[in-house]
Design an enzyme around this catalytic site. Structure first.
Site, PDB file in Angstrom:
ATOM      1  N   HIS A 144       2.712  -7.302  -1.136  1.00 51.01           N
ATOM      2  CA  HIS A 144       2.047  -7.832   0.058  1.00 51.01           C
ATOM      3  C   HIS A 144       1.889  -9.332  -0.151  1.00 51.01           C
ATOM      4  O   HIS A 144       0.850  -9.811  -0.593  1.00 51.01           O
ATOM      5  CB  HIS A 144       0.681  -7.154   0.233  1.00 51.01           C
ATOM      6  CG  HIS A 144       0.028  -7.470   1.545  1.00 51.01           C
ATOM      7  ND1 HIS A 144       0.216  -6.704   2.677  1.00 51.01           N
ATOM      8  CD2 HIS A 144      -0.803  -8.464   1.925  1.00 51.01           C
ATOM      9  CE1 HIS A 144      -0.468  -7.209   3.668  1.00 51.01           C
ATOM     10  NE2 HIS A 144      -1.103  -8.282   3.254  1.00 51.01           N
ATOM     11  N   HIS A 152      -6.311  -8.263   3.153  1.00 54.30           N
ATOM     12  CA  HIS A 152      -7.447  -7.912   4.005  1.00 54.30           C
ATOM     13  C   HIS A 152      -8.278  -6.777   3.434  1.00 54.30           C
ATOM     14  O   HIS A 152      -9.480  -6.735   3.652  1.00 54.30           O
ATOM     15  CB  HIS A 152      -6.970  -7.527   5.415  1.00 54.30           C
ATOM     16  CG  HIS A 152      -6.766  -8.713   6.288  1.00 54.30           C
ATOM     17  ND1 HIS A 152      -7.741  -9.171   7.145  1.00 54.30           N
ATOM     18  CD2 HIS A 152      -5.727  -9.554   6.416  1.00 54.30           C
ATOM     19  CE1 HIS A 152      -7.284 -10.244   7.776  1.00 54.30           C
ATOM     20  NE2 HIS A 152      -6.066 -10.498   7.352  1.00 54.30           N
TER      21      HIS A 152
HETATM   22 MN   LIG Z   1      -1.958  -8.412   7.403  1.00 58.23          MN
END
Ligand SMILES: [Mn+2]
Length: 442
Positions: free
Chosen positions: A175, A87
């Site tokens: 991530h 993001h």
């Molecule tokens: Mn997230």
């Protein structure tokens, strides 16, 4: 020395879920709680495993609030090591993380154009670039920002295993969605890594990206350390609801313990979940076969939901003439809820689909694997999808060798991109098969 750290992931600061300003404050409050609890626990350092912000260009307000909360840890001399998530990463050279690093609030780790050398950071030269890692005493923290699967596994080469060699006192922070842990999440069919593709040898694997709390103990995975997803700090979608109400013949209310929100305190690589307080979020399913039955049942829910909570009601059944959710809004207006809304799944007559099937199951039948893959990538990566289109196509062709996909370029997809994306130079095609080629693409 006993080493103790906090592992936080996916705060998504700046998000105004449901376009409600109070949700901005909820997300911020959750992050504040996590940092404050970590400080109370007297941790040595904090890991921030991506998606600190909801977007890569956060609002001035979100930046200010992040600076304020991160500053609380800095005042206590607790270093924060961070990687960018899908993001909040950017393809440009600088991101908002660089600003936070410049302010001394975080230490970013991963592939960089310039080396970092200091009390908490070291660098290893890799081609023209540097692999920056964190240090705290004898602990080393390695990691990368979010990458897509087709960037991590190229022509059969596993970039992570090439870059990272674990040691007992080291941590790997990523991530990414790992297939083995993606069950029951949106990443079930859109994982980035298989469990077998994770480099072995680390004492702890600090993950972000999957928004639900997940633990995979080392005994179970065969890896040298536990793989942990703390999950997002707030509830980011309906499947992360705190409570489930189903009202068919009778009403059942269940607290969804598996959707508990918080982060981990890890002491000598032993993770312990710490819950934070979040606003109750009810996922309600009401079934009925007349408008009045549905309305009566909606009214009865009042006795089961807390004030100031979020309530999302799905209406289901077969009602002659169907129903319009507008007719239901007024029923809840005096309940003092923070937010409520309806999903309308009432059909006006029995249609030719199996009513026992969920929407997901129906989509599963309609879409081909190829289409599902494209959609899932588009949903999770709309911005970078076009940038990496060439690599994506190669990866996809490889995965679906049997399907006949035309390799023709210059299709409608490219025209659909906005002007900015178009004018941005396309990445040079990498020399395949070498780590330098991969690094050169960053
Ligand atoms: Mn997230």
């Amino acid at each position: 020395m006993i080493m103790k750290f906090a592992h936080i992931a996916d705060p998504h600061l700046g998000r105004e879920q449901f376009q409600q300003p109070f949700r901005y404050r909820d997300y911020l409050e959750a992050f504040k709680q996590a940092i404050e609890r970590a400080i109370e626990e007297k941790v040595d350092f904090i890991l921030l495993a991506g998606d600190l912000f909801h977007v890569s260009k956060p609002s001035p307000r979100a930046i200010r609030d992040a600076v304020e909360v991160l500053g609380v840890a800095k005042k206590k001399d607790i270093p924060i090591f961070a990687i960018e998530g899908n993001h909040d990463k950017t393809i440009r050279e600088t991101s908002i993380y660089d600003l936070l690093e410049h302010l001394g609030l975080i230490y970013t780790i991963g592939i960089k154009k310039t080396p970092r050398e200091g009390e908490f950071q070291r660098s290893i030269k890799k081609g023209n670039l540097y692999l920056v890692y964190g240090v705290f005493g004898d602990i080393e923290i390695y990691g990368l920002r979010h990458n897509n699967r087709w960037q991590l596994i190229k022509n059969g080469q596993n970039i992570l295993k090439t870059l990272f060699k674990g040691r007992p006192n080291s941590i790997l922070m990523l991530h990414q969605a790992i297939d083995y842990l993606a069950e029951g999440t949106p990443y079930k069919d859109a994982f980035d890594l298989k469990l077998s593709e994770i480099p072995d040898g680390f004492g702890y694997y600090a993950l972000g990206h999957i928004h639900m709390k997940k633990e995979l103990k080392k005994g179970e995975s065969g890896l040298s350390g536990d793989i942990i997803y703390p999950g997002s700090l707030e509830r980011t979608e309906i499947r992360e609801a705190s409570h489930r109400i189903v009202y068919d013949r009778k009403l059942t209310l269940k607290k969804l313990e598996e959707n508990i929100k918080g982060f981990y305190i890890v002491e000598d690589f032993e993770p312990q979940f710490v819950e934070i307080n979040t606003r109750p979020f009810y996922n309600v399913l009401i079934k009925g076969n007349s408008k009045s039955e549905l309305k009566n049942k909606v009214s009865e829910i009042k006795n089961y939901v807390e004030r100031d909570s979020i309530v999302i009601i799905t209406l289901e059944g077969v009602v002659r003439g169907g129903v319009h959710v507008n007719e239901f809004y007024d029923l809840l207006k005096d309940w003092e809820l923070a937010y409520y809304n309806f999903n309308n799944r009432v059909s006006s007559e029995a249609i030719g689909v199996d009513p026992t099937k969920t929407v997901d199951e129906l989509l599963d039948e309609i879409l081909s694997d190829f289409e599902k893959e494209v959609f899932s990538q588009l949903v999770s990566e709309p911005k970078y999808f076009s940038e990496e289109l060439d690599n994506f196509v190669v990866w996809l062709m490889d995965k679906y060798k049997h399907s006949k996909i035309s390799e023709k370029k210059g299709s409608g997809e490219e025209k659909a991109e906005d002007e900015k994306e178009k004018s941005r130079p396309k990445p040079k095609p990498p020399k395949v098969g070498t780590i330098d080629a991969w690094l050169g693409m960053r």
